[in-house]
Design an enzyme around this catalytic site. Structure first.
Site, PDB file in Angstrom:
ATOM      1  N   GLU A 119       1.086  -1.251  -0.053  1.00  0.00           N
ATOM      2  CA  GLU A 119       0.034  -0.039  -0.063  1.00  0.00           C
ATOM      3  C   GLU A 119       0.898   1.261   0.014  1.00  0.00           C
ATOM      4  O   GLU A 119       1.789   1.341   0.773  1.00  0.00           O
ATOM      5  CB  GLU A 119      -0.921  -0.126   1.160  1.00  0.00           C
ATOM      6  CG  GLU A 119      -1.907   1.235   1.161  1.00  0.00           C
ATOM      7  CD  GLU A 119      -2.572   1.284   2.509  1.00  0.00           C
ATOM      8  OE1 GLU A 119      -3.720   1.859   2.605  1.00  0.00           O
ATOM      9  OE2 GLU A 119      -2.217   0.759   3.743  1.00  0.00           O
ATOM     10  N   LYS A 196      -9.651   2.641  -2.230  1.00  0.00           N
ATOM     11  CA  LYS A 196      -9.916   2.127  -1.165  1.00  0.00           C
ATOM     12  C   LYS A 196     -11.387   1.991  -0.459  1.00  0.00           C
ATOM     13  O   LYS A 196     -11.631   3.203  -0.175  1.00  0.00           O
ATOM     14  CB  LYS A 196      -8.889   2.481   0.009  1.00  0.00           C
ATOM     15  CG  LYS A 196      -8.650   1.757   1.140  1.00  0.00           C
ATOM     16  CD  LYS A 196      -7.507   2.205   1.968  1.00  0.00           C
ATOM     17  CE  LYS A 196      -7.332   1.598   3.298  1.00  0.00           C
ATOM     18  NZ  LYS A 196      -6.173   2.000   4.114  1.00  0.00           N
ATOM     19  N   CYS A 233      -5.646  -2.974   1.956  1.00  0.00           N
ATOM     20  CA  CYS A 233      -5.300  -2.647   3.488  1.00  0.00           C
ATOM     21  C   CYS A 233      -6.423  -3.000   4.273  1.00  0.00           C
ATOM     22  O   CYS A 233      -7.007  -4.174   4.447  1.00  0.00           O
ATOM     23  CB  CYS A 233      -4.824  -1.199   3.835  1.00  0.00           C
ATOM     24  SG  CYS A 233      -3.822  -1.575   5.292  1.00  0.00           S
TER      25      CYS A 233
END
Length: 394
Positions: A119, A196, A233
């Site tokens: 990430e 994300k 993540c």
């Protein structure tokens, strides 16, 4: 990083052998034999010269009568930052480019088809500081920023699909920032991007100071080598996030992450979540984490009453692959840069779906109804109490 444990694998290898080691491998990894893939001598030498670890493992599928094997070689890269965080932004970014290019070159000579970084790989994980400057200056265009331009050349050179997680500046929409994975085709074109979905607000990970939840849904990118998706993540903690990539047809789901080994960290969960997702959704997963300590110029607090500090703690690496049958390979080091390669047969995805029938038995219709009720303002949990049973008997 003196004094840090090298890896879980090093503990196992230093203390087990013979039948005990075979049994541990069978029970923990899912097979006694890791199916190590032989690497080129030049790759091993380059890794040694540039101080990064390299390893490769195969996930073969059963031979079929009606389909040829669908072999794809996939790589993940974990690394530390390259220069101190008080250096100028472009110097920090270019130093990371120079370091990572050496690893990509080795992946290229090994014939890797798809590669994914950790990430926000091209910058320090500065979001813990909650400072806007200078960290927002790392943000760039997903389509034609310096990182994408740098990777385009390598994608074309090695006919490699590249998954690049960056801090995106959306110049078309008021310069809004996003945590974005850019998918670059083997032709050098940007296939698309994914932002994300789940943003943490935990301890030092107050990322909503910089960007909010993404607006791209659960896209799956059809590449020359297979259908891929990116669960960025914190999204790994959300089961439905993994599920939707599977519903959209993903064959490999990458989880580029930045997570730490501190008391409030996630290391004990790391070996479970991506592997569970592979099992539940019958696709391959790749979990990638950054490495090392990253110290910042100014102290910051964690809203826990403890003293201010200048670093998050150890990013513990340990990147690994899992197959849809639940088998996984050994992870990379906790403390060193590394390139991990998987030679996988994507035919395994359908073979495992046919065998375990998870998609056939998942009852989406039932859960759609149940979840719609949960969202109602007058929702009442379906809880049965003992006194209600007694009242029914009367």
């Amino acid at each position: 990083m003196d004094g840090e444990t090298k890896s879980l694998e090093s503990i196992i290898e230093n203390n087990l052998n013979g039948r005990d080691l075979d049994e541990f491998n069978r029970i923990y990894y899912g097979r006694k034999n890791h199916h190590e893939v032989q690497l080129k001598e030049s790759s091993i030498a380059a890794a040694k010269d540039n101080n990064f670890e390299i390893a490769a493992y195969a996930f073969p599928a059963k031979k079929e009568h009606t389909r040829p094997p669908r072999i794809v070689k996939v790589g993940v890269i974990q690394h530390s930052i390259a220069v101190p965080t008080d250096r100028p932004i472009n110097e920090q970014k270019n130093a990371i480019f120079a370091k990572v290019k050496k690893i990509i070159d080795v992946a290229g000579q090994e014939g890797v088809n798809i590669i994914c970084f950790q990430e926000l790989w091209n910058m320090p994980f500065a979001f813990c500081t909650r400072e806007k400057q200078p960290w927002c200056e790392f943000a760039e265009s997903a389509e034609d920023g310096p990182t994408t331009r740098f990777l385009r050349e390598l994608a074309i050179k090695y006919a490699m699909v590249i998954v690049s997680s960056i801090l995106e500046r959306d110049e078309k929409h008021a310069d809004i920032l996003w945590n974005t994975a850019v998918i670059i085709s083997d032709t050098g074109n940007v296939i698309g991007k994914h932002r994300k979905n789940h943003i943490p607000r935990v301890g030092d990970f107050n990322e909503s100071n910089y960007y909010m939840e993404g607006n791209t849904g659960h896209p799956v990118f059809a590449t020359r080598y297979g259908k891929i998706a990116v669960n960025i993540c914190f999204g790994r903690h959300h089961v439905l996030n993994w599920m939707m990539f599977g519903q959209n047809g993903a064959e490999i789901v990458f989880n580029p992450s930045a997570t730490i080994a501190a008391e409030a960290g996630s290391e004990y969960m790391w070996n479970i979540e991506a592997r569970n997702a592979a099992i539940t959704n019958c696709y391959f997963t790749a979990a990638i984490n950054r490495v090392g300590y990253e110290e910042f110029p100014n102290e910051f607090t964690s809203a826990d009453g403890k003293p201010a500090h200048k670093d998050l703690g150890l990013f513990y690496g340990s990147s690994y692959f899992s197959a849809p049958d639940g088998v996984r390979c050994p992870g990379l080091s906790r403390t060193r840069d590394g390139l991990l390669i998987s030679v996988m047969d994507l035919n395994m995805n359908r073979q495992i779906r046919d065998r375990r029938c998870y998609y056939m038995t998942q009852r989406l219709d039932m859960y759609v109804k149940s979840l719609s009720k949960v969202l109602e303002l007058d929702f009442k949990p379906q809880v049965v109490h003992e006194n209600e049973k007694c009242k029914d008997k009367e």
